[in-house]
Design an enzyme around this catalytic site. Structure first.
Site, short mmCIF file in Angstrom:
data_model
loop_
_atom_site.label_atom_id
_atom_site.label_comp_id
_atom_site.label_asym_id
_atom_site.label_seq_id
_atom_site.Cartn_x
_atom_site.Cartn_y
_atom_site.Cartn_z
N LYS A 263 1.05 -0.88 0.21
CA LYS A 263 -0.10 0.08 0.07
C LYS A 263 1.06 0.97 -0.13
O LYS A 263 0.76 1.96 -0.42
CB LYS A 263 -0.92 0.50 1.20
CG LYS A 263 -1.81 -0.99 0.98
CD LYS A 263 -3.34 -0.60 2.48
CE LYS A 263 -2.71 -0.85 3.36
NZ LYS A 263 -1.77 -2.25 4.03
N LYS B 281 -2.32 9.11 7.21
CA LYS B 281 -2.92 7.20 7.11
C LYS B 281 -2.88 7.68 9.09
O LYS B 281 -2.38 7.67 9.99
CB LYS B 281 -1.00 6.82 7.25
CG LYS B 281 -0.83 5.07 7.87
CD LYS B 281 -0.40 5.00 7.31
CE LYS B 281 -0.38 3.38 8.16
NZ LYS B 281 -0.44 2.81 6.77
N ASP C 284 6.48 4.13 7.31
CA ASP C 284 4.92 4.06 6.38
C ASP C 284 4.98 5.36 6.09
O ASP C 284 4.90 5.70 4.87
CB ASP C 284 3.54 2.70 6.15
CG ASP C 284 3.93 1.44 5.96
OD1 ASP C 284 5.19 0.73 5.69
OD2 ASP C 284 3.48 0.58 6.56
N ALA D 217 -4.53 0.99 6.83
CA ALA D 217 -4.09 -0.48 7.82
C ALA D 217 -4.33 -1.70 7.35
O ALA D 217 -5.29 -2.00 7.69
CB ALA D 217 -3.85 0.15 9.41
N PRO E 72 5.28 -4.05 -11.49
CA PRO E 72 6.34 -5.14 -11.85
C PRO E 72 6.87 -5.85 -10.45
O PRO E 72 7.11 -4.32 -9.52
CB PRO E 72 7.27 -5.26 -12.92
CG PRO E 72 7.56 -3.38 -13.18
CD PRO E 72 5.60 -3.18 -12.54
N TYR E 73 8.08 -6.41 -10.25
CA TYR E 73 8.85 -6.57 -9.39
C TYR E 73 10.04 -6.01 -9.55
O TYR E 73 10.86 -5.85 -11.03
CB TYR E 73 9.16 -8.24 -8.79
CG TYR E 73 10.56 -8.03 -8.38
CD1 TYR E 73 10.16 -8.22 -6.92
CD2 TYR E 73 11.25 -8.64 -8.90
CE1 TYR E 73 11.40 -8.39 -5.99
CE2 TYR E 73 12.47 -8.67 -7.96
CZ TYR E 73 12.34 -8.67 -6.46
OH TYR E 73 13.23 -8.32 -5.47
#
Length: 234
Positions: free
Chosen positions: A15, A37, A54, A118, A210-211
């Protein structure tokens, strides 16, 4: 001010990484982005302030000069379920408390407010007379458009469909989804699974991330991912 709530099929689905990529894609269009957040668990104490990694990343990429406490007002040190962490220190998380903090975000002069959840969609924040309260209740009350991050791994079809079902049940609008291929072990038949989700979810696909090779820095990964975001859906 446009608003986006970022949720995912599960914990560690990417996320924050994807949120930062979305922020960068919008910043490149000269947009002012405020971030929020509301809840985090798993923080370090830095100069007497609980700092979540994060939230720190969001702080570094947004451009509305917010403090870390404004971005992440409800923070707990142990990396456990937030309502359990709150109870352990004699605190309570309520929807009113979250809404009050969010009002500060809405008062800002920003083009977008990006709100990151979260865990997954149905995060418990506590109990009121035996009735469970969820972070998703806040999203529904505020009528926040939702972007669903799908962690592309075995089981993601089921996780994505159940999450979307719950989002719709809350009366909230999911405006699109992002396929996040974060795992270095690429799932079998990845493209077939992405195609299946396109057909099953019937939502605009905002991006396929993508990775990225482990040798690439996190900031470079975020910048590369930002180029893949189709902001026309946001």
């Amino acid at each position: 001010m446009k608003k986006l709530f970022i949720t995912a099929t599960d914990t560690d689905a990417g996320k924050t990484f994807v949120s930062c990529a979305i922020i960068q894609a919008l910043v490149k269009q000269d947009k002012n982005i405020a971030v929020f957040k509301p809840i985090s668990a798993g923080c370090d104490l830095v100069d007497n302030v609980l700092v979540n990694e994060d939230a720190k990343l969001l702080h570094e990429h947004a451009n509305c000069q917010q403090t870390i406490q404004e971005i992440n007002p409800i923070a707990f040190e142990p990396p456990i379920a937030p309502h359990i962490a709150a109870k352990s220190v004699g605190k309570q998380i309520t929807l009113d408390i979250i809404a009050n903090y969010f009002q500060e975000i809405k008062n800002r002069d920003a083009d977008y407010a990006l709100i990151e959840g979260a865990g997954g969609w149905q995060l418990p924040i506590g109990f009121d007379n035996g009735n469970a309260k969820f972070l998703s209740d806040f999203v529904a009350t505020e009528r926040l458009p939702v972007v669903l991050i799908v962690n592309m791994k075995l089981g993601c079809l089921n996780h994505a469909l159940l999450t979307l079902q719950a989002i719709k049940h809350s009366g909230t609008n999911c405006i699109g989804w992002i396929a996040n291929c974060a795992d270095s072990n690429t799932m079998d038949n990845l493209q077939d699974n992405i195609a299946a989700l396109d057909q099953l979810l019937q939502l605009p696909k905002i991006a396929t991330i993508p990775y990225f090779d482990g040798e690439t820095s996190l900031e470079d990964k975020i910048q590369q991912a930002s180029l893949l975001i189709n902001t026309s859906f946001l």
